[in-house]
Design an enzyme around this catalytic site. Structure first.
Site, PDB file in Angstrom:
ATOM      1  CE1 TYR A   1      35.531  -0.955  15.767  1.00 49.28           C
ATOM      2  CE2 TYR A   1      34.456   0.109  17.624  1.00 49.28           C
ATOM      3  CZ  TYR A   1      35.336  -0.831  17.137  1.00 49.28           C
ATOM      4  OH  TYR A   1      36.038  -1.645  18.002  1.00 49.28           O
TER       5      TYR A   1
ATOM      6  CG  ASP B   1      39.028   4.931  10.684  1.00 48.88           C
ATOM      7  OD1 ASP B   1      38.355   4.559  11.670  1.00 48.88           O
ATOM      8  OD2 ASP B   1      39.789   4.168  10.068  1.00 48.88           O
TER       9      ASP B   1
ATOM     10  CE  LYS C   1      38.683  -3.127   9.322  1.00 51.87           C
ATOM     11  NZ  LYS C   1      38.145  -4.245  10.101  1.00 51.87           N
TER      12      LYS C   1
HETATM   13  P1  KE4 Z   1      40.763  -2.861  14.822  1.00 50.55           P
HETATM   14  O1  KE4 Z   1      41.235  -2.304  16.160  1.00 50.55           O
HETATM   15  O2  KE4 Z   1      39.567  -3.783  14.977  1.00 50.55           O
HETATM   16  O3  KE4 Z   1      41.875  -3.464  13.982  1.00 50.55           O
HETATM   17  O4  KE4 Z   1      40.258  -1.613  13.942  1.00 50.55           O
HETATM   18  C1  KE4 Z   1      39.283  -0.757  14.468  1.00 50.55           C
HETATM   19  C2  KE4 Z   1      38.587  -0.062  13.315  1.00 50.55           C
HETATM   20  C3  KE4 Z   1      38.905   1.266  13.046  1.00 50.55           C
HETATM   21  N1  KE4 Z   1      38.315   1.931  12.023  1.00 50.55           N
HETATM   22  C4  KE4 Z   1      37.390   1.320  11.240  1.00 50.55           C
HETATM   23  C5  KE4 Z   1      36.754   2.091  10.130  1.00 50.55           C
HETATM   24  C6  KE4 Z   1      37.030  -0.026  11.482  1.00 50.55           C
HETATM   25  O5  KE4 Z   1      36.084  -0.617  10.706  1.00 50.55           O
HETATM   26  C7  KE4 Z   1      37.645  -0.738  12.521  1.00 50.55           C
HETATM   27  C8  KE4 Z   1      37.293  -2.178  12.841  1.00 50.55           C
HETATM   28  N2  KE4 Z   1      36.285  -2.759  12.028  1.00 50.55           N
HETATM   29  C9  KE4 Z   1      35.535  -3.847  12.613  1.00 50.55           C
HETATM   30  C10 KE4 Z   1      34.436  -4.239  11.623  1.00 50.55           C
HETATM   31  N3  KE4 Z   1      33.313  -3.376  11.746  1.00 50.55           N
HETATM   32  C11 KE4 Z   1      36.402  -4.993  13.000  1.00 50.55           C
HETATM   33  C12 KE4 Z   1      35.658  -6.257  13.377  1.00 50.55           C
HETATM   34  C13 KE4 Z   1      35.641  -6.471  14.846  1.00 50.55           C
HETATM   35  O6  KE4 Z   1      35.436  -5.506  15.613  1.00 50.55           O
HETATM   36  O7  KE4 Z   1      35.800  -7.646  15.223  1.00 50.55           O
END
Ligand code: KE4
Length: 430
Positions: free
Chosen positions: A144, A239, A267
């Site tokens: 993701y 990523d 994060k």
């Molecule tokens: P954000 O747009 O949520 O800040 O980041 C996207 C993203 C990009 N790359 C990786 C490897 C990620 O894990 C994420 C977002 N992680 C999720 C948890 N699986 C955030 C939690 C959520 O979607 O509420």
């Protein structure tokens, strides 16, 4: 546990916000039940609106690696806020955080800050496409990279056919440029390169996957990706939104010894405030506006509060020389404790661990990609989640997520969690 106030708040929220949440995973759809609403957090603990206390194993999905509301961080954010919260004009603070990162990650020369991991990854593939002049990207099933259109794609019918949108609103024309390989399966990548060769702008991957549970790369998998990208002139994008500054101060690149061409962060790099970033060497980053033709922008990019939170967090991580060993040992203690109970009971259950990331999969098969992760028994996972919640342990509410430990967790917290895992297995196997 009483969840009365959380239930009321969830009903109210559902009238105002889609699904009652601002991010789907928070709605507990995968485990059922009513999400708890948090009133406050401190250290390793969450406190919900019914004054229940929980040991926190998601740490806001990674950012709160130091624990919640750390005094030194809060004080700095408050004093920064007293200077104003946003200017839309450059500040020294942005260069301070940029310098701390760039000076510690050998293969990057410049970094651009944005407001989320999604923005970082979306911008990274635009940069790769603009730099190479190519359209196609390869991503991996189960990884993701945020919710921009190019990533909400699932594998087409054949291994090398066009991707298919996996969300309404994503166009087929967009989907055709995203090709899907299987994590830890080099042949699936080679097949796509054999067909599309120099049409591929980049391969984007979570160097340690955290969105299928925690799945480390197989031996030489990332090294092979590195060489296949180099041989076809495609860019390799790591990523590191999850792994950056979590697996080590140099992230997964340092932890695993493989260098990407572009790296994304999020994060931890914002210390709990909205920050994403993407970084690379001069020749690539200088293609970005305003110097170069590739456009990317953001009103709140480099926001002073977020920069301050990120800077103070990374300074603590950099200067605490025992930090990563300490947090990884706590994670290993949890892993060893769970494993002992799994071996004793014989329940089909796999544990994956990497640094301070961990995941539990109720399946007899080793979990090394999306399909094996999907074989987990979600009914047991659901019961496990709710049992632990009722015992004051907040675990990720989905089998396709990872634990993110924080440094505020005590050994007693870890041992309590193992003890409750033991109680769950005893109850489940009765
Ligand atoms: P954000 O747009 O949520 O800040 O980041 C996207 C993203 C990009 N790359 C990786 C490897 C990620 O894990 C994420 C977002 N992680 C999720 C948890 N699986 C955030 C939690 C959520 O979607 O509420």
């Amino acid at each position: 546990m009483i969840y009365k106030r959380s239930s009321q708040l969830f009903e109210e929220a559902k009238k105002l916000i889609p699904g009652g949440v601002n991010s789907p995973v928070r709605a507990f759809k995968s485990v059922g039940g009513t999400p708890i609403f948090i009133k406050k957090a401190k250290g390793a603990y969450l406190f919900d609106e019914d004054d229940n206390k929980y040991i926190d194993y998601i740490s806001s999905w990674g950012p709160m690696i130091l624990g919640h509301a750390k005094k030194e961080i809060i004080e700095k954010i408050v004093s920064q806020a007293e200077k104003g919260t946003s200017y839309g004009i450059p500040t020294e603070l942005e260069s301070d955080l940029a310098s701390l990162i760039v000076s510690n990650i050998k293969n990057i020369d410049k970094i651009r800050f944005v407001n989320s991991g999604t923005e970082a990854c979306m911008s990274a593939i635009r940069l790769a496409r603009g730099f190479t002049g190519r359209d196609k990207i390869i991503k991996f099933k189960g990884c993701y990279h945020g919710h921009s259109d190019s990533f909400l794609i699932e594998a087409g019918s054949g291994a090398v056919t066009f991707g298919q949108p996996n969300s309404p609103g994503v166009t087929k024309s967009n989907a055709k440029d995203t090709l899907i390989a299987d994590y830890n399966d080099l042949k699936s990548v080679e097949k796509i390169f054999d067909k599309y060769k120099k049409e591929i702008a980049c391969v984007i991957i979570e160097p340690v996957a955290g969105n299928m549970g925690c799945i480390p790369p197989a031996k030489n998998f990332l090294e092979s990706l590195r060489s296949i990208c180099s041989s076809f002139g495609s860019l390799l994008i790591f990523d590191e939104v999850m792994t950056g500054f979590r697996l080590s101060f140099g992230g997964a690149q340092k932890y695993l010894g493989v260098n990407a061409d572009i790296v994304t962060y999020g994060k931890v790099v914002g210390g709990g405030l909205p920050v994403g970033a993407f970084a690379s060497r001069h020749e690539i980053m200088d293609m970005l506006a305003p110097d170069g033709p590739i456009y990317q922008a953001g009103t709140l990019s480099g926001n002073p509060l977020a920069m301050r939170a990120g800077l103070e967090t990374l300074k603590i991580l950099k200067n605490d020389l025992g930090f990563y060993e300490r947090i990884n040992n706590k994670t290993k203690r949890l892993y060893d404790g769970f494993l002992k109970e799994i071996n004793y009971t014989g329940i089909p259950c796999q544990l994956n661990i990497c640094g301070s990331m961990l995941s539990v999969h109720f399946t007899k098969n080793y979990v090394n990609d999306f399909d094996s992760a999907a074989k987990g028994n979600n009914n047991i996972f659901r019961d496990f989640f709710h049992f632990m919640l009722s015992e004051g342990v907040y675990l990720p509410p989905s089998a396709f997520e990872s634990y993110f430990l924080n440094d505020a967790l005590t050994l007693n917290d870890i041992d309590y969690t193992v003890d409750k895992f033991k109680s769950f297995l005893k109850k489940h196997l009765q």
